[in-house]
Design a protein around this motif. Structure first.
Motif, PDB file in Angstrom:
ATOM      1  N   ASP A   1       0.891  -1.160   0.000  1.00  0.00           N
ATOM      2  CA  ASP A   1       0.000   0.000   0.000  1.00  0.00           C
ATOM      3  C   ASP A   1       0.927   1.208   0.000  1.00  0.00           C
ATOM      4  OD1 ASP A   1      -1.852   1.979   0.400  1.00  0.00           O
ATOM      5  OD2 ASP A   1      -2.388   1.376   2.442  1.00  0.00           O
ATOM      6  N   LEU A   2       1.080   1.856  -1.142  1.00  0.00           N
ATOM      7  CA  LEU A   2       2.140   2.842  -1.314  1.00  0.00           C
ATOM      8  C   LEU A   2       1.810   4.183  -0.653  1.00  0.00           C
ATOM      9  CD1 LEU A   2       3.199   1.918  -4.941  1.00  0.00           C
ATOM     10  CD2 LEU A   2       4.437   1.458  -2.812  1.00  0.00           C
ATOM     11  N   THR A   3       1.868   4.150   0.656  1.00  0.00           N
ATOM     12  CA  THR A   3       1.739   5.341   1.483  1.00  0.00           C
ATOM     13  C   THR A   3       2.508   5.103   2.770  1.00  0.00           C
ATOM     14  OG1 THR A   3       0.226   6.715   2.785  1.00  0.00           O
ATOM     15  CG2 THR A   3      -0.461   4.450   2.357  1.00  0.00           C
ATOM     16  N   PHE A   4       3.147   6.140   3.278  1.00  0.00           N
ATOM     17  CA  PHE A   4       3.865   6.010   4.540  1.00  0.00           C
ATOM     18  C   PHE A   4       2.914   5.944   5.733  1.00  0.00           C
ATOM     19  CE2 PHE A   4       7.973   7.889   2.693  1.00  0.00           C
ATOM     20  CZ  PHE A   4       8.542   6.632   2.578  1.00  0.00           C
ATOM     21  N   LYS A   5       1.617   6.081   5.476  1.00  0.00           N
ATOM     22  CA  LYS A   5       0.646   5.879   6.548  1.00  0.00           C
ATOM     23  C   LYS A   5       0.511   4.401   6.891  1.00  0.00           C
ATOM     24  CE  LYS A   5      -2.104  10.021   5.566  1.00  0.00           C
ATOM     25  NZ  LYS A   5      -3.432  10.551   5.186  1.00  0.00           N
ATOM     26  N   SER A   6       0.993   3.557   6.013  1.00  0.00           N
ATOM     27  CA  SER A   6       1.019   2.117   6.266  1.00  0.00           C
ATOM     28  C   SER A   6       2.316   1.771   6.983  1.00  0.00           C
ATOM     29  CB  SER A   6       0.934   1.344   4.947  1.00  0.00           C
ATOM     30  OG  SER A   6       1.329   0.000   5.131  1.00  0.00           O
TER      31      SER A   6
ATOM     32  N   LEU B   1       2.537   8.504  -3.039  1.00  0.00           N
ATOM     33  CA  LEU B   1       3.538   7.830  -3.869  1.00  0.00           C
ATOM     34  C   LEU B   1       4.758   8.721  -4.078  1.00  0.00           C
ATOM     35  CD1 LEU B   1       4.500   5.576  -5.792  1.00  0.00           C
ATOM     36  CD2 LEU B   1       3.217   6.726  -7.610  1.00  0.00           C
ATOM     37  N   LEU B   2       4.529  10.000  -4.323  1.00  0.00           N
ATOM     38  CA  LEU B   2       5.638  10.922  -4.568  1.00  0.00           C
ATOM     39  C   LEU B   2       6.555  11.036  -3.352  1.00  0.00           C
ATOM     40  CD1 LEU B   2       3.779  13.761  -6.538  1.00  0.00           C
ATOM     41  CD2 LEU B   2       5.319  11.998  -7.450  1.00  0.00           C
ATOM     42  N   LEU B   3       5.984  10.972  -2.155  1.00  0.00           N
ATOM     43  CA  LEU B   3       6.805  11.013  -0.939  1.00  0.00           C
ATOM     44  C   LEU B   3       7.734   9.801  -0.872  1.00  0.00           C
ATOM     45  CD1 LEU B   3       4.319  12.229   1.840  1.00  0.00           C
ATOM     46  CD2 LEU B   3       6.347  13.434   1.003  1.00  0.00           C
TER      47      LEU B   3
ATOM     48  N   GLY C   1       3.469  -2.148  -5.879  1.00  0.00           N
ATOM     49  CA  GLY C   1       2.257  -1.904  -5.114  1.00  0.00           C
ATOM     50  C   GLY C   1       1.338  -0.938  -5.826  1.00  0.00           C
ATOM     51  N   SER C   2       0.341  -0.456  -5.099  1.00  0.00           N
ATOM     52  CA  SER C   2      -0.640   0.460  -5.673  1.00  0.00           C
ATOM     53  C   SER C   2      -0.867   1.621  -4.717  1.00  0.00           C
ATOM     54  CB  SER C   2      -1.961  -0.272  -5.940  1.00  0.00           C
ATOM     55  OG  SER C   2      -2.483  -0.809  -4.736  1.00  0.00           O
ATOM     56  N   TYR C   3      -1.413   2.702  -5.249  1.00  0.00           N
ATOM     57  CA  TYR C   3      -1.613   3.901  -4.441  1.00  0.00           C
ATOM     58  C   TYR C   3      -3.003   4.480  -4.683  1.00  0.00           C
ATOM     59  CZ  TYR C   3      -0.676   6.283  -8.859  1.00  0.00           C
ATOM     60  OH  TYR C   3      -0.732   6.696 -10.171  1.00  0.00           O
ATOM     61  N   GLU C   4      -3.515   5.161  -3.671  1.00  0.00           N
ATOM     62  CA  GLU C   4      -4.769   5.906  -3.781  1.00  0.00           C
ATOM     63  C   GLU C   4      -4.488   7.372  -4.074  1.00  0.00           C
ATOM     64  OE1 GLU C   4      -7.871   5.132  -3.770  1.00  0.00           O
ATOM     65  OE2 GLU C   4      -8.043   3.118  -2.915  1.00  0.00           O
TER      66      GLU C   4
ATOM     67  N   ARG D   1      -4.639   2.419  -7.642  1.00  0.00           N
ATOM     68  CA  ARG D   1      -5.316   1.280  -7.037  1.00  0.00           C
ATOM     69  C   ARG D   1      -6.658   1.001  -7.701  1.00  0.00           C
ATOM     70  NH1 ARG D   1      -4.921   2.056  -1.443  1.00  0.00           N
ATOM     71  NH2 ARG D   1      -2.794   1.372  -1.840  1.00  0.00           N
ATOM     72  N   THR D   2      -6.599   0.189  -8.726  1.00  0.00           N
ATOM     73  CA  THR D   2      -7.785  -0.370  -9.373  1.00  0.00           C
ATOM     74  C   THR D   2      -7.505  -1.854  -9.561  1.00  0.00           C
ATOM     75  OG1 THR D   2      -6.923  -0.026 -11.614  1.00  0.00           O
ATOM     76  CG2 THR D   2      -8.201   1.789 -10.629  1.00  0.00           C
ATOM     77  N   PHE D   3      -8.521  -2.605  -9.884  1.00  0.00           N
ATOM     78  CA  PHE D   3      -8.323  -4.035 -10.119  1.00  0.00           C
ATOM     79  C   PHE D   3      -7.289  -4.251 -11.223  1.00  0.00           C
ATOM     80  CE2 PHE D   3      -9.440  -7.886 -12.533  1.00  0.00           C
ATOM     81  CZ  PHE D   3      -9.287  -8.837 -11.537  1.00  0.00           C
ATOM     82  N   PHE D   4      -7.440  -3.520 -12.304  1.00  0.00           N
ATOM     83  CA  PHE D   4      -6.520  -3.648 -13.433  1.00  0.00           C
ATOM     84  C   PHE D   4      -5.129  -3.140 -13.054  1.00  0.00           C
ATOM     85  CE2 PHE D   4      -4.679  -1.958 -17.439  1.00  0.00           C
ATOM     86  CZ  PHE D   4      -4.606  -3.154 -18.139  1.00  0.00           C
TER      87      PHE D   4
END
Length: 374
Positions: free
Chosen positions: A13-18, A50-52, A42-45, A69-72
């Motif tokens: 989960d491409l966030t540092f909140k994870s 992601l830039l961070l 990974g994927s991002y919302e 972050r989509t299925f595809f």
């Protein structure tokens, strides 16, 4: 050194909140600074999240394969990740952290030459303890498989638990607890101000409730500074509900929300009286976790109080304060710490221990004991 390439086979989960993503990015960024090429996916919302991450790893040989972050998008990121494994590299290592990915890695090893398989142990590494449909013998067969080139314990207590469960050690293993950016926490000092601080996630097994229960037993001069969770409405409601449950006035609790990791030293920890590490009455807390906050706490000049479990004691030894897992004991130790003068504490000893877990030290050990030995 570029002939070493590490592929981290777990969708992030491409966030540092994870907390998971933060741990992976930091661990392997510092490894890549030693010349090892690293690939994650990974994927991002949120594109800013992601830039961070991309900014953090920009100075190293570190590739982040990302899609919206989509299925595809998730499928494409995974395909690109697998495709990158086909690049000509003398020594390739695939790192997993989930038993299903480990099983897949064994199959990939049969297809791709020069591939070695490494598996990291974390809080969910003994899934049969939490999910009845998963059999203990199946997990044992994976972790003892001859195709597994190295098992990484991220805490000494995990090795202890592994031996208890399976009555043996892995064929080959290394013990590599989480790292700490030690220098960032130097100069973070205590204040005799009765401010208690917690930094971290609000997962049920982390037992954040213990802090609020203990706070309700303490004099009103004691206040709580808390940062973490996701910083969203759900996190705020979580804090509010605990305050209401234990009848704690809002003036005694300061919830800072989510604070970026590079800011926590000065915005969260600095000028605290005690740094708190609660843990729950469960296997994850007792044996399987390797709390990042412990290493960050120990790099400061502030007293640290933790629940007394092997997951902490086998790392911190006698360098911090311990309590049993009940509110009265926790509150009593808080009072004990806050009643002592600054001169009582031996922060140099705690800092020396923390420095041993610097990312540089961890990365050198990873390179020597895991990659170079394969």
């Amino acid at each position: 050194m570029n002939y070493y390439k590490v592929f981290y086979y777990h969708p992030l989960d491409l966030t540092f909140k994870s907390a998971q993503t933060l741990q992976v990015i930091k661990d392997y960024y510092h490894l890549s600074k030693l010349g090892v090429s690293v690939v994650v996916y990974g994927s991002y919302e949120n594109i800013n999240d992601l830039l961070l991450i991309q900014e953090y790893v920009a100075s190293a040989n570190f590739r982040v394969i990302s899609r919206k972050r989509t299925f595809f998008g998730k499928i494409v990121a995974k395909v690109v990740f697998f495709w990158s494994m086909l690049s000509p590299t003398e020594k390739k290592t695939i790192v997993t952290r989930h038993y299903r990915k480990l099983s897949s890695a064994f199959l990939i090893k049969k297809i791709i030459s020069n591939l070695r398989v490494v598996h990291e142990m974390h809080e969910e590494s003994f899934p049969y303890l939490f999910k009845t449909h998963i059999k203990k013998e199946h997990i044992k067969s994976l972790l003892k498989n001859k195709s597994l080139d190295c098992l990484i314990f991220t805490n000494y207590s995990q090795q202890v638990f592994f031996k208890q469960e399976f009555e043996c050690d892995p064929i080959k293993f290394a013990i590599l607890p989480n790292g700490v950016e030690f220098d960032k926490f130097q100069g973070v000092t205590m204040s005799n101000n009765f401010v208690l601080t917690y930094l971290g996630q609000f997962n049920h097994w982390k037992n954040v409730e213990l802090i609020f229960k203990a706070l309700s037993l303490l004099d009103k001069k004691y206040t709580l500074r808390i940062a973490g969770g996701k910083g969203d409405n759900e996190s705020e409601v979580f804090i509010k509900n605990l305050m209401e449950q234990y009848n704690i006035d809002s003036s005694r609790v300061c919830y800072l929300g989510f604070i970026n990791n590079h800011e926590v030293a000065n915005k969260v920890l600095k000028n605290s009286n005690v740094l708190l590490l609660p843990l729950g009455d469960n296997i994850q807390s007792k044996f399987l976790t390797s709390p990042m906050k412990l290493f960050e706490y120990m790099a400061t000049s502030i007293p640290v109080l933790s629940v007394d479990y092997p997951s902490v004691r086998l790392i911190a030894s006698e360098k911090i304060f311990f309590s049993s897992n009940d509110a009265k004991s926790f509150a009593s130790q808080i009072e004990n710490i806050c009643n002592k003068s600054h001169n009582f504490f031996n922060f140099d000893s705690m800092n020396v221990l923390a420095r041993q877990y610097s990312y540089k030290s961890r990365s050198n050990k990873f390179l020597k004991e895991v990659i170079s030995e394969l």
